[in-house]
Design an enzyme around this catalytic site. Structure first.
Site, short mmCIF file in Angstrom:
data_model
loop_
_atom_site.label_atom_id
_atom_site.label_comp_id
_atom_site.label_asym_id
_atom_site.label_seq_id
_atom_site.Cartn_x
_atom_site.Cartn_y
_atom_site.Cartn_z
N LYS A 155 0.96 -1.29 -0.02
CA LYS A 155 -0.01 -0.04 0.02
C LYS A 155 0.78 1.22 -0.06
CE LYS A 155 -4.44 0.72 2.30
NZ LYS A 155 -5.08 0.81 1.12
C1 LIG Z 1 -6.37 -0.65 -4.27
C2 LIG Z 1 -6.95 -1.22 -3.27
N1 LIG Z 1 -7.39 -2.50 -3.25
C3 LIG Z 1 -8.05 -3.28 -2.58
C4 LIG Z 1 -8.44 -2.63 -1.24
C5 LIG Z 1 -8.96 -3.65 -0.26
O1 LIG Z 1 -8.17 -3.89 0.76
P1 LIG Z 1 -8.80 -4.04 2.45
O2 LIG Z 1 -9.96 -5.09 2.35
O3 LIG Z 1 -7.60 -4.51 3.27
O4 LIG Z 1 -9.00 -2.72 2.88
C6 LIG Z 1 -7.83 -1.38 -1.01
C7 LIG Z 1 -8.15 -0.67 0.31
O5 LIG Z 1 -7.25 -0.85 1.14
C8 LIG Z 1 -7.22 -0.57 -2.10
O6 LIG Z 1 -6.70 0.62 -1.83
#
Ligand SMILES: Cc1ncc(COP(=O)(O)O)c(C=O)c1O
Length: 310
Positions: A155
């Site tokens: 991230k």
């Molecule tokens: C690009 C992206 N994909 C998927 C997710 C979903 O991840 P999570 O379920 O861990 O929040 C997020 C959110 O954080 C994201 O920013």
């Protein structure tokens, strides 16, 4: 409500948490972050942080990719977050934003020879997308960035320019959310969500190799579908047109929760409403994240001091 941040190693009032204009991360996107929800349980007057340890494990992994030295262990990060949320005392759903960043005040694109720091803050946060009526999605003209460009499994702050371009394009064209394709043309993910379709009674979702963030909500939904509904999930590449003819479709994410998709590129999904499996999963998911399911209470960390009873 007094608001606090964890900044430069201590808890401070939010207004005092200020970064210098030359901070490396601000210019080059050299930071990693997480988004963690605190879900208000009104009956218990408790705020439950969802899958806190998993979020901080992922933050550690992201930092490894970006060579950020995170001075705190997963356990310490959990403790800092619980303290911070308790200090703020919100009685509503909140969002915690931890950020590990290249903190040196210097010009020059690189990852090496820079100092690192960590901050976190909490903010009230309601629904991000319409989880009840469902959302209208489009296929973005922006392709998902490849693992060899900026790894989507981490991230990384700078990576979110890709998401922001897609989200704003979707918004300007009258859609709620964008779904991006990989360079090869397979479904990757939303600007901040993973994608699921329902096909012949099974869930199908793109694999890690299609440049997705391995979502914690994605894992939650896969687990609940298997354990509670006996529904298996297949992780495989999905073609764009499979979305158009899916029985059901939904997005998952910490901010988005489990958001039903009612159309893609203006083509209604299924009957054009919220699908049966989507509704069932959504019900289970909301029980679990609010700490109302004893079986999954390990995923929830209480973050409000309980009143002392005589
Ligand atoms: C690009 C992206 N994909 C998927 C997710 C979903 O991840 P999570 O379920 O861990 O929040 C997020 C959110 O954080 C994201 O920013």
């Amino acid at each position: 409500m007094p608001e606090y941040a964890f900044f430069e190693g201590k808890f401070v009032p939010l207004q005092e948490a200020k970064l210098g204009v030359m901070t490396h991360a601000l210019h080059y996107g050299t930071a990693c972050f997480e988004g963690i929800r605190g879900n208000w349980n009104a009956e218990e007057e408790q705020l439950y942080l969802f899958r806190l340890e998993d979020h901080f494990r992922r933050l550690h992994d992201s930092c490894r990719v970006l060579t950020i030295k995170l001075a705190h262990s997963v356990e310490e990060l959990c403790r800092i977050t619980v303290n911070l949320v308790e200090m703020c005392g919100f009685r509503e759903d909140v969002y915690v934003r931890p950020l590990a960043y290249k903190s040196t005040q210097a010009v020059g694109v690189r990852l090496h020879d820079l100092d690192d720091d960590f901050l976190a803050f909490v903010t009230p946060f309601g629904n991000y997308l319409d989880v009840e009526a469902g959302i209208k999605c489009c296929i973005s003209s922006w392709r998902r960035i490849d693992d060899n460009v900026i790894p989507a499994r981490a991230k990384v702050a700078g990576l979110y320019v890709n998401s922001a371009l897609a989200k704003t394009e979707a918004h300007e064209n009258g859609f709620d959310e964008a779904i991006m394709l990989t360079q090869e043309g397979h479904v990757s993910e939303g600007s901040g969500e993973n994608v699921f379709i329902v096909q012949d009674g099974r869930l199908v979702t793109p694999p890690a190799s299609d440049n997705i963030l391995l979502g914690i909500t994605r894992d939650t939904v896969i687990t609940l579908a298997r354990n509670e509904l006996g529904v298996e999930t297949v992780e495989r590449s999905i073609d764009r047109t499979e979305l158009y003819i899916a029985d059901e479709c939904f997005l998952t994410g910490t901010a988005a929760h489990l958001s039903p998709v009612i159309s893609v590129d203006r083509r209604p999904i299924g009957e054009g409403g919220v699908g049966r499996l989507t509704s069932a999963l959504q019900r289970l998911y909301f029980e679990v994240i609010k700490g109302k399911s004893g079986k999954y209470l390990d995923w929830c960390t209480a973050a409000r001091k309980r009143p002392v009873t005589a």
